[in-house]
Design a protein around this motif. Structure first.
Motif, mmCIF file in Angstrom:
data_model
loop_
_atom_site.group_PDB
_atom_site.id
_atom_site.type_symbol
_atom_site.label_atom_id
_atom_site.label_comp_id
_atom_site.label_asym_id
_atom_site.label_seq_id
_atom_site.Cartn_x
_atom_site.Cartn_y
_atom_site.Cartn_z
ATOM 1 N N GLY A 71 0.773 -1.237 0.000
ATOM 2 C CA GLY A 71 0.000 0.000 0.000
ATOM 3 C C GLY A 71 0.800 1.282 0.000
ATOM 4 N N GLY A 72 1.982 1.283 -0.595
ATOM 5 C CA GLY A 72 2.776 2.496 -0.671
ATOM 6 C C GLY A 72 3.656 2.756 0.532
ATOM 7 N N ASN A 73 3.579 1.906 1.562
ATOM 8 C CA ASN A 73 4.412 2.084 2.754
ATOM 9 C C ASN A 73 5.854 1.689 2.453
ATOM 10 O OD1 ASN A 73 2.430 2.726 5.047
ATOM 11 N ND2 ASN A 73 1.493 0.920 4.109
ATOM 12 N N MET A 74 6.790 2.596 2.744
ATOM 13 C CA MET A 74 8.198 2.307 2.536
ATOM 14 C C MET A 74 8.703 1.363 3.629
ATOM 15 S SD MET A 74 8.901 4.140 -0.149
ATOM 16 C CE MET A 74 8.360 5.600 -1.043
ATOM 17 N N ALA A 75 9.650 0.505 3.290
ATOM 18 C CA ALA A 75 10.257 -0.395 4.272
ATOM 19 C C ALA A 75 11.456 0.292 4.913
ATOM 20 C CB ALA A 75 10.666 -1.705 3.610
ATOM 21 N N CYS A 76 11.228 1.500 5.409
ATOM 22 C CA CYS A 76 12.277 2.319 6.008
ATOM 23 C C CYS A 76 11.600 3.289 6.959
ATOM 24 C CB CYS A 76 13.037 3.080 4.914
ATOM 25 S SG CYS A 76 14.246 4.267 5.538
ATOM 26 N N SER A 77 12.178 3.461 8.149
ATOM 27 C CA SER A 77 11.613 4.419 9.107
ATOM 28 C C SER A 77 12.451 5.682 9.221
ATOM 29 C CB SER A 77 11.457 3.757 10.490
ATOM 30 O OG SER A 77 12.712 3.341 10.992
ATOM 31 N N GLY A 78 13.492 5.797 8.386
ATOM 32 C CA GLY A 78 14.273 7.027 8.345
ATOM 33 C C GLY A 78 15.134 7.289 9.553
ATOM 34 N N CYS A 79 15.583 6.230 10.252
ATOM 35 C CA CYS A 79 16.380 6.433 11.463
ATOM 36 C C CYS A 79 17.783 6.953 11.155
ATOM 37 C CB CYS A 79 16.474 5.135 12.266
ATOM 38 S SG CYS A 79 17.528 3.860 11.519
ATOM 39 N N GLY A 80 18.283 6.682 9.939
ATOM 40 C CA GLY A 80 19.593 7.177 9.534
ATOM 41 C C GLY A 80 20.779 6.378 10.035
ATOM 42 N N ARG A 81 20.550 5.233 10.697
ATOM 43 C CA ARG A 81 21.675 4.446 11.212
ATOM 44 C C ARG A 81 22.560 3.927 10.079
ATOM 45 N NH1 ARG A 81 17.549 2.737 14.884
ATOM 46 N NH2 ARG A 81 18.082 3.252 17.038
ATOM 47 N N CYS A 82 21.939 3.572 8.954
ATOM 48 C CA CYS A 82 22.720 3.037 7.840
ATOM 49 C C CYS A 82 23.643 4.099 7.251
ATOM 50 C CB CYS A 82 21.797 2.470 6.756
ATOM 51 S SG CYS A 82 20.702 3.693 5.990
ATOM 52 N N ILE A 83 23.313 5.367 7.477
ATOM 53 C CA ILE A 83 24.153 6.468 7.001
ATOM 54 C C ILE A 83 25.221 6.784 8.042
ATOM 55 C CG2 ILE A 83 24.157 8.872 6.210
ATOM 56 C CD1 ILE A 83 21.115 8.501 5.664
ATOM 57 N N LYS A 84 24.794 6.936 9.286
ATOM 58 C CA LYS A 84 25.702 7.337 10.353
ATOM 59 C C LYS A 84 26.800 6.312 10.598
ATOM 60 C CE LYS A 84 25.806 8.838 15.178
ATOM 61 N NZ LYS A 84 25.005 9.138 16.393
ATOM 62 N N SER A 85 26.462 5.028 10.533
ATOM 63 C CA SER A 85 27.434 3.988 10.891
ATOM 64 C C SER A 85 28.110 3.342 9.701
ATOM 65 C CB SER A 85 26.750 2.906 11.743
ATOM 66 O OG SER A 85 26.311 3.439 12.978
ATOM 67 N N CYS A 86 27.791 3.776 8.494
ATOM 68 C CA CYS A 86 28.443 3.201 7.315
ATOM 69 C C CYS A 86 29.921 3.588 7.317
ATOM 70 C CB CYS A 86 27.781 3.682 6.025
ATOM 71 S SG CYS A 86 28.595 3.059 4.531
ATOM 72 N N PRO A 87 30.846 2.633 7.259
ATOM 73 C CA PRO A 87 32.272 2.972 7.325
ATOM 74 C C PRO A 87 32.796 3.706 6.100
ATOM 75 C CG PRO A 87 31.998 0.636 6.889
ATOM 76 C CD PRO A 87 30.634 1.177 7.201
ATOM 77 N N VAL A 88 32.013 3.700 5.001
ATOM 78 C CA VAL A 88 32.469 4.391 3.783
ATOM 79 C C VAL A 88 31.482 5.465 3.337
ATOM 80 C CG1 VAL A 88 33.924 2.523 2.955
ATOM 81 C CG2 VAL A 88 31.493 2.515 2.385
ATOM 82 N N SER A 89 30.557 5.836 4.228
ATOM 83 C CA SER A 89 29.634 6.960 4.000
ATOM 84 C C SER A 89 28.716 6.793 2.793
ATOM 85 C CB SER A 89 30.426 8.274 3.868
ATOM 86 O OG SER A 89 31.187 8.518 5.022
ATOM 87 N N VAL A 90 28.195 5.596 2.591
ATOM 88 C CA VAL A 90 27.141 5.419 1.585
ATOM 89 C C VAL A 90 25.853 6.005 2.163
ATOM 90 C CG1 VAL A 90 25.741 3.757 0.308
ATOM 91 C CG2 VAL A 90 28.197 3.371 0.582
ATOM 92 N N ASP A 91 25.184 6.863 1.408
ATOM 93 C CA ASP A 91 23.996 7.566 1.894
ATOM 94 C C ASP A 91 22.790 7.125 1.073
ATOM 95 O OD1 ASP A 91 21.994 9.383 2.613
ATOM 96 O OD2 ASP A 91 23.438 11.006 2.936
#
Length: 351
Positions: A314-334
């Protein structure tokens, strides 16, 4: 719904009181990380910093036993072997305190997959029904936060049972659900009606601190249009090292693996978190791997969260926008930059 005030010096006593009924998990600083651990009166919870990890392990453990099995010889017919199976269903009243709204909202993504009219994951359901969330208003969103991109916000209550707002001298606790209201029946709490406006001002300031959210409603079709564009995915995945940090910290990643661990005539079937960024994730028994490169794997990860999942749910994204995948990525993939780049990329029809 109820509104109660919790003085600063009553936090630990109140959590101790709740711990008599619930397995109470709170954020605790361990080295450079903030992780969820069982409450202890000897160490106050860390409520100023956002937890490094998500709260999903409270309902979806990193490793759990689904069943045990045992082979037994039939004493009447030694040529026959009987298989005895004991299903494991884990259910203990649990309370998660101090996560942010994006953590609690993440379980809505799980629910659409594991609790359906066709199939229901009983282990997940048992834990989900017995777990309550007291989420803390994110009064100072980080630069990596983007919950407002996916319909959330620093004071979002979706998935929470009680919302907790930090005030100069304590916290305002506002119930969101009926179950949450029962958590506020403590003599340690005072009437908080007079502090509601103050808390509302803090929530409003938190919303104002968020950067304006772009319109990503067209992300599903744009990402799908780029499915066969190898050049695009090779470019955006160039820095990725396939470490899997993003999947393990994500509050909405729900993939798992099943293994049977056998010791002699006995064994256990385990479910463990899996990592779609691993090169073994789609390895087939034949030796063929349909996602042999990190570009294939990152395409699947981003596509699933912002295209495939919303097209099914129903259009719901499988992401809650917490940003952990950005903050903790060792090579800064955004992941935000990838989604925006996909939306801006011309489709075949536009070229």
């Amino acid at each position: 719904m109820a509104a109660k005030f919790l003085p600063q010096d009553q936090l630990v006593p109140w959590l101790a009181e709740l711990s008599e009924t619930y397995r109470t998990l709170v954020p605790r600083q361990e080295g450079d990380a903030v992780v969820y651990r069982p409450f202890s009166e000897e160490q106050a919870p860390e409520l100023r910093l956002r937890p490094t990890v998500s709260a999903k392990s409270a309902v979806f453990p990193q490793c759990e036993a689904l069943m045990t099995f045992k082979y037994e010889k039939d004493e009447q017919d030694l040529g026959r072997v009987r298989l005895n199976i004991e299903e494991k269903k884990h259910a203990a009243p649990t309370l998660v305190v101090g996560g942010r709204g994006c953590d609690a909202a993440g379980f809505n993504t799980f629910d659409r997959v594991y609790i359906t009219d066709k199939v229901t994951d009983q282990n997940y359901l048992n834990r989900r029904e017995q777990t309550l969330f007291i989420s803390l208003v994110c009064d100072r969103p980080a630069t990596t936060c983007f919950c407002n991109w996916v319909g959330g916000g620093p004071a979002d209550t979706k998935g929470s049972d009680v919302q907790m707002t930090a005030l100069p001298d304590g916290w305002l606790l506002e119930s969101v659900t009926e179950k949450g209201e029962t958590l506020l029946n403590s003599s340690l709490l005072t009437n908080g009606e007079s502090r509601i406006e103050e808390a509302r001002g803090i929530k409003s300031m938190a919303e104002d601190r968020m950067e304006e959210a772009p319109d990503i409603s067209t992300a599903p079709e744009h990402l799908l249009a780029l499915f066969d564009n190898a050049e695009f995915w090779e470019e955006v995945s160039d820095r990725c090292i396939s470490c899997g940090t993003c999947t393990y910290l994500c509050p909405t990643c729900y993939c798992f693996n099943i293994t049977d661990e056998k010791f002699g005539m006995e064994g256990v079937r385990l479910r463990t978190w899996d990592n779609c960024m691993s090169n073994l994730f789609t390895m087939e028994a034949s030796g063929h791997n349909p996602r042999p490169t990190k570009a294939h794997r990152l395409k699947n990860r981003v596509g699933h969260k912002f295209s495939y999942y919303p097209s099914i749910h129903g259009g719901n994204m499988a992401c809650s926008g917490c940003g952990r995948c950005i903050k903790s990525c060792p090579v800064s993939v955004d992941i935000r930059a990838i989604v925006k780049k996909a939306i801006a990329a011309p489709t075949a029809a536009e070229e």
